[in-house]
Design a protein around this motif. Structure first.
Motif, PDB file in Angstrom:
ATOM      1  N   GLN A   1      37.661 161.556  90.833  1.00  0.00           N
ATOM      2  CA  GLN A   1      38.037 162.281  89.849  1.00  0.00           C
ATOM      3  C   GLN A   1      38.973 162.930  90.568  1.00  0.00           C
TER       4      GLN A   1
ATOM      5  N   LEU B   1      41.697 165.426  91.946  1.00  0.00           N
ATOM      6  CA  LEU B   1      42.899 166.432  91.873  1.00  0.00           C
ATOM      7  C   LEU B   1      44.412 166.357  92.130  1.00  0.00           C
TER       8      LEU B   1
ATOM      9  N   THR C   1      43.144 166.143  87.285  1.00  0.00           N
ATOM     10  CA  THR C   1      42.106 164.432  87.454  1.00  0.00           C
ATOM     11  C   THR C   1      43.089 163.621  87.180  1.00  0.00           C
TER      12      THR C   1
END
Lengths: 828, 372
Positions: free
Chosen positions: A622, A624, A588
């Motif tokens: 956040q 990935l 992330t």
């Protein structure tokens, strides 16, 4: 916490069969974790004796050092009774002092064999020992051990005096067992463990309170519920610390300083109650206990000048603060080698306040460590009285009659517990009777209620016990954690891995299948990292979630891109001799959200849905990400010929392979974007939304990271890619009719993209077209400057019949016509 | 015209004479047998079976013979030609087989030549290790829960009974985001995922919680052979009616035996964690020396002679945590456990230095392949 075994045995009646190992095993099973057993004197052999220095001649040497030529009375230990001549380099002793001597024939730790030897013009027969030489913990004295005058006589074996043979157990004490930061607590656990008698050193007859020892005014009873003080006078500050006190204090890992200080520490170790001694002659007027006032300062015993906070509890006299309550005393009233009147103080302090003060002033002390974890509130008076007893016994002091005791210990809560709760939560068959028995064994007062419920008042020394589950742990640890049976819970009916969890595994396997090696790197970056990537000052990737306390000031942020970690890893591999490297990482990255700050809610009820929503929204975004770096050889060189160097197309190839695996249709366009080469960077989109970039890295970026030029990289938003992944693949339909092939070569301007020509061919060819694939690109004189020839293989097939040449030809011509119209293509 | 055929050519008659036919056949068979390769056989075929071969010519003469002689001569010539053709076909097969065998011999290669043209990829053991663990639990009907790495302070601490004055909340242990008033941390454990699961999913009749939470966590530890500011944890949470420490023990024993081999079990020691009560440390019986502490070569290197390996922490979920997360603690109880994935891999695979996990050296990672 370090506890000498001999001291434990003094307080608890342990059978001989209980060896130190048996004892530590049992205590570990009860929750006092063994950190180590220190056996002083290990590795020492032969004659180690007490000696008295008779003469000491200081002899300066050519090298500038001064050595001491000593004669030492070692009694009959040397066989002759004559003084022993010994050369010694230390200077912290003098004639008349008792010291520890190892005689020739002895061995010190590290197989250091002692023999007579010529040195500095003398025959030195033995060695006067320091703590370090004996393998003892550093006592801080920085020199040889000086034995107290009342210590053993010369010639006596020194082992007993040094505490050899007395093992010291070091425990790791968990925060909920603060009572075990004392011999009282450790011994109590030992008694519990072996079901034997325990002598509580805190049980003592206190003198009647006969007037005040000192005027004390506690302004803040919440911060200081109990305050006790007594005064002694006529104390002889020249008296040495009795040998047993010095030894035990040192065994516990503290320094022996002076009789008065050693006694307060000794009692703290014994009972767990921190005690402070003031030079009563330096205290101006009555004592007060209050919070510090704004702007007040205090010089503590460690000579630090501390700006006090209005939350700090302080002890005052007429001059203002004279001590940081419960944590460290002040310098102005410190006991010295001329102190004869000692005001002995012990108090019960609010643990939270102690913790905050220690944290605020970054101050850890033996006293603070105990006070912030919670001390038995019934102890202050007992501790003060015990200190006075020892000062009278060993310091020649006289106890003044007054005894100041302010406040009362806070009430312990009454906890109601169902007697079968320990059985239910442990899975062990524990009867109600056993529960009652064990709760009483830990010192709780248990009342059996008519309803069957138990009403339990925990003991004063257990501030950690506040609810039924705390009581369960007490019962179960005595029954034994090893009695817990092993039973699998009922079979849960889970839904297996989630779709994204499965996709992530698939992505990893696809990349590994494409020859890429996964890397896990730290997500910390800083401005210099972004500079290396060549990012512009206003690049959005520079807007990071910062860290308040980064490990390195160079990297104070959580990263917004996975490339730096990957590029560094690639460079590391290249530096270690890898001819080529293909790496990938998924992780992330974080972008600040402007919905902060995150709220702090109470813990007594669940936050509402709206509150939870607010909490989740306050977090940074956040996503990935996936990054790939390809550097050097993409395929290896060998007997088959030269390998291919990684380049922009390899990066795109990885992206396409991934997209194919997930059934995602991606669009590829070009753009100039750092850290990529401005003319060799592809923008990857899905449904017109950009999900990442791929291509060759900018030469300056390759150089900055120490990678070969033409190294290539990919960074994708994996969440976005996975969201576009096909859910259920529709069954493919294809024709088994014969294939018709047509190749065409089209000349276009350099600026025309292959994708544009291909799209035109596809649209023009119509539904008979099965596939179109570029198989050659040619530039050269025949074509002309600024032009290129693109060769495409067109493949036609009908669903239901064999195509005629006329049909195929017509479709090809239509395709070429469309390309000509849309891209200016001319057929060669 | 009638009468004897005075024109009869004695030479031509001689061509179909038994002696001549036999001679021609034998010559052909000898030549076929003597043909050393397909090329020679082709020449032999032309010479002895071609249009101008003696037997072909003899065949042509048959028509000129008196009718009474034709049958016999025809038979004789036909048999000879048949024998020659058969021999030709057989020799053709033979020579073709020889030829093929020779080509195959000529085409032989050195199969020990290297073939490592394409680079070998691999997944990181931290990834595949987490998957291995997840699979063990998924097989028991558990699910895998995940959450963000940058987490709300309340979820990382308060909701887990780590009050505002808990020592773990100091700057010494926790990475805080800047400014600190944002109340955000790099999660110090994967426990906030447990809290999230309880908060968002809840527990109800017939819908217990059984989840494992693998993930990346952070502490402000200096980086050395056994410490890292970033490492990986896996935690488990079970909330159901009647959950006890026995279920915890059963689950961890199962986990241990799946991860380290049949018969590898765990033991509990009392400990302290704010989010569990009672709390325990979990030790694993050493899977190398099987708890003995030593082997033929001396002290066991894996457990350093202890016979047990410290594996993680666990306990019964503190009712205060259940309360903050909206679970009725009078009806449900739960257990939780947690261990380091990095550490687990270190002793499972005998890794000496934690840093090898984060360096990205391909020689390290490729050794593990694509699955653990």
């Amino acid at each position: 916490m370090k506890a000498p075994v001999s001291w434990i045995r003094e307080l608890v009646d342990l059978p001989e069969s209980v060896t130190t190992e048996v004892l530590t095993d049992r205590l570990t099973a009860l929750g006092l974790k063994l950190e180590g057993i220190h056996a002083a004197g290990a590795g020492i052999e032969g004659p180690l004796v007490i000696g008295r220095v008779l003469t000491q001649d200081k002899e300066p040497q050519k090298n500038g050092k001064v050595i001491n030529w000593c004669t030492v009375d070692v009694g009959d230990a040397n066989g002759s009774g004559e003084p022993q001549g010994i050369v010694c380099g230390a200077h912290n002793f003098g004639p008349g002092d008792k010291v520890v001597v190892i005689l020739p024939g002895g061995v010190l730790p590290g197989d250091f064999r002692i023999s007579e030897r010529k040195t500095y013009g003398h025959l030195s027969a033995g060695m006067i020992c320091s703590a370090a030489e004996l393998g003892l913990p550093d006592d801080g004295a920085d020199g040889i051990i000086v034995v107290p005058a009342d210590g053993p006589e010369p010639g006596t074996d020194a082992r007993e005096f040094l505490g050899f043979g007395d093992e010291v157990i070091e425990f790791e004490i968990n925060p909920d067992r603060a009572y075990a930061l004392s011999l009282r607590g450790v011994a109590r656990e030992a008694a519990l463990g072996f079901d034997v008698a325990f002598t509580d050193p805190a049980v003592r007859e206190l003198p009647e309170v006969d007037g005040k020892a000192w005027q004390v005014d506690v302004e803040d009873p919440a911060g200081c519920p109990v305050f006790a003080a007594r005064l002694v006078s006529g104390f002889d500050p020249t008296r040495p610390t009795p040998e047993f006190i010095q030894r035990r204090v040192e065994q516990a890992g503290m320094r022996s300083i002076s009789l008065a200080v050693d006694v307060t520490n000794y009692v703290m170790l014994e009972l767990g109650q921190p005690i402070h001694g003031y030079d009563a002659d330096k205290v101006a007027g009555g004592l007060g206990v209050r919070r510090a006032r704004s702007g007040e300062r205090l010089t503590t015993l460690d000579d630090a000048v501390r700006e006090l906070s209005t939350e700090d509890l302080v002890i005052t006299d007429d001059s203002g603060p004279i001590g940081l309550a419960g944590v460290m005393g002040g310098a102005t009233t410190e006991m010295s080698d001329t102190t004869t009147r000692i005001l002995v103080e012990a108090a019960h302090w609010d643990a939270t306040s102690m913790f905050r003060t220690g944290k605020r002033h970054k101050l850890t002390s033996e006293a603070g460590k105990r006070n912030e974890r919670g001390v038995d509130p019934l102890l202050p008076g007992v501790a003060v009285d015990r200190v006075v007893e020892l000062l009278v016994a060993h310091g020649g002091a006289t106890a003044e009659p007054g005894f100041t005791l302010v406040g009362t210990a806070p009430e312990r809560p009454t906890i109601t517990i169902a007697p079968d709760l320990p059985a239910r939560l442990s899975g062990i068959d524990i009867s109600a009777m056993t529960t009652v028995e064990h709760l009483r064994a830990i010192g709780a007062v248990v009342t059996e209620h008519e309803s069957g419920a138990l009403e339990v008042v925990p003991p004063s020394w257990r501030p950690d016990i506040n609810d039924p589950y705390d009581l369960v742990e007490e019962v179960v640890r005595i029954v034994g954690y090893d009695q817990v049976p092993s039973v699998l819970p009922r079979r849960a009916t889970g839904r297996g891995l989630s779709r994204t969890q499965r996709l992530r595994r698939r992505i990893g396997r696809t990349l590994a299948g494409a020859g890429c090696v996964e890397v896990v790197s730290f997500p910390f970056v800083g401005p210099a990292t972004f500079d290396k990537l060549g990012l512009a000052a206003d690049d959005p990737l520079r807007t990071t979630v910062g860290l308040a306390n980064p490990l390195s000031s160079e990297e104070p942020s959580y990263t917004t891109t996975l490339l730096p970690g990957l590029l560094n890893a690639a460079a590391r591999n290249v530096g270690r001799g890898a001819p080529g490297v293909a790496l990938f990482e998924t992780g992330t990255v974080a972008f600040p959200s402007d919905n902060g700050p995150a709220p702090i809610y109470g813990v007594h009820t669940r936050p509402s849905e709206a509150e939870l929503e607010k909490l989740f929204e306050a977090l940074p975004v956040q996503p990935l990400h996936l990054a790939v770096v390809l550097a050097g050889e993409r395929t290896r060189s060998g007997w088959w010929g030269a390998g291919a160097e990684a380049g922009w197309s390899d990066a795109l190839s990885v992206v396409r392979r991934l997209a194919d695996e997930l059934g995602v249709e991606i669009e590829v366009t070009s753009a100039a974007r750092m850290p990529w080469h401005p003319g060799r960077c592809a923008v990857i989109s899905v449904d017109e939304v950009v999900i990442g970039h791929a291509g060759e890295l900018h030469p300056t970026v390759c150089k900055a990271f120490g990678l070969p030029v033409r190294s290539a990289a990919v960074e994708l938003d994996l969440d976005a890619l996975m969201a576009a992944a096909v859910d259920v693949t529709p069954g493919p339909v294809f024709s088994t009719m014969p294939l018709a092939k047509e190749d065409v070569a089209l000349v276009v301007d350099d600026a025309v993209t292959v994708a544009a020509v291909e799209d035109a061919l596809r649209d023009g060819a119509g539904e008979l077209l099965e596939s179109v694939r570029l198989f050659d690109v040619y530039t050269g004189e025949q074509i002309g400057e600024g032009r290129k020839s693109l060769a495409f293989a067109l493949r036609f097939r009908a669903a239901d019949r064999t195509l005629t040449e006329a049909e195929t030809g017509a479709a090809r011509d239509a395709a070429v016509a469309a390309a000509a119209e849309r891209t200016g293509a001319v057929q060669r | 015209m009638s009468g004897p055929n005075t024109d009869y050519d004695p030479v031509e008659v001689a061509a179909v004479s038994p002696a001549e036919v036999e001679a021609a056949r034998d010559a052909a068979l000898a030549a076929i047998a003597a043909a050393a390769d397909l090329e020679q056989l082709k020449a032999v075929r032309t010479e002895h079976a071609g249009d101008r071969s003696p037997l072909a010519l003899a065949n042509r003469e048959i028509g000129a013979l008196p009718p009474q002689a034709r049958k016999e001569a025809g038979q004789r010539v036909g048999q000879a030609r048949g024998a020659v053709n058969q021999a030709l076909a057989a020799r053709q097969v033979e020579l073709e087989a020889d030829n093929e065998a020779r080509i195959l011999v000529e085409e032989a290669v050195d199969v020990t030549l290297p073939t490592d043209r394409d680079p070998v990829g691999a997944r990181h053991p931290l990834t595949t290790g987490a998957e291995l663990i997840a699979d063990i639990f998924v097989a028991m009907g558990w699910e895998v829960a995940e959450g963000p790495v940058i987490e709300a302070e309340w979820l990382n601490f308060d909701a887990l009974n780590l009050g505002p004055d808990h020592p773990a909340r100091t700057m010494q242990d926790t990475f805080w985001t800047d400014p600190g008033e944002d109340h955000l941390v790099l999660r110090t454990h994967t426990s906030p995922v447990q809290a999230r699961t309880m908060l968002t999913r809840g527990v109800s009749e017939g819908a217990p919680i059984y989840v494992v939470c693998p993930g990346r966590v952070f502490r402000t530890d200096e980086y050395d052979a056994t410490h890292s500011p970033m490492f990986h944890q896996v935690e488990g949470l079970a909330i159901d009616e009647g959950i006890s420490m026995a279920h915890l023990k059963g689950t961890l024993d199962h986990f241990a035996s799946q991860m380290f081999g049949e018969g590898i079990t765990t033991r509990f020691r009392p400990s302290y964690f704010p989010f569990t009560e009672p709390s325990a440390e979990v030790d694993l019986i050493c899977f190398v020396c099987r708890g003995v502490g030593h082997d033929d070569k001396g002290v066991c290197r894996t457990c350093r002679g202890e016979g047990w390996i410290e594996w993680g922490g666990c306990g019964i979920v503190n009712p205060r945590v259940l309360q903050a997360c909206g679970v009725d603690s009078t009806r449900y109880s739960g257990f939780a456990f947690g261990m380091g994935i990095d550490r687990t891999l270190m002793f499972r695979h005998g890794l000496e230095d934690l840093r090898t996990l984060f360096e990205g050296d391909v020689r390290f990672t490729t050794a593990f392949g694509s699955e653990l």
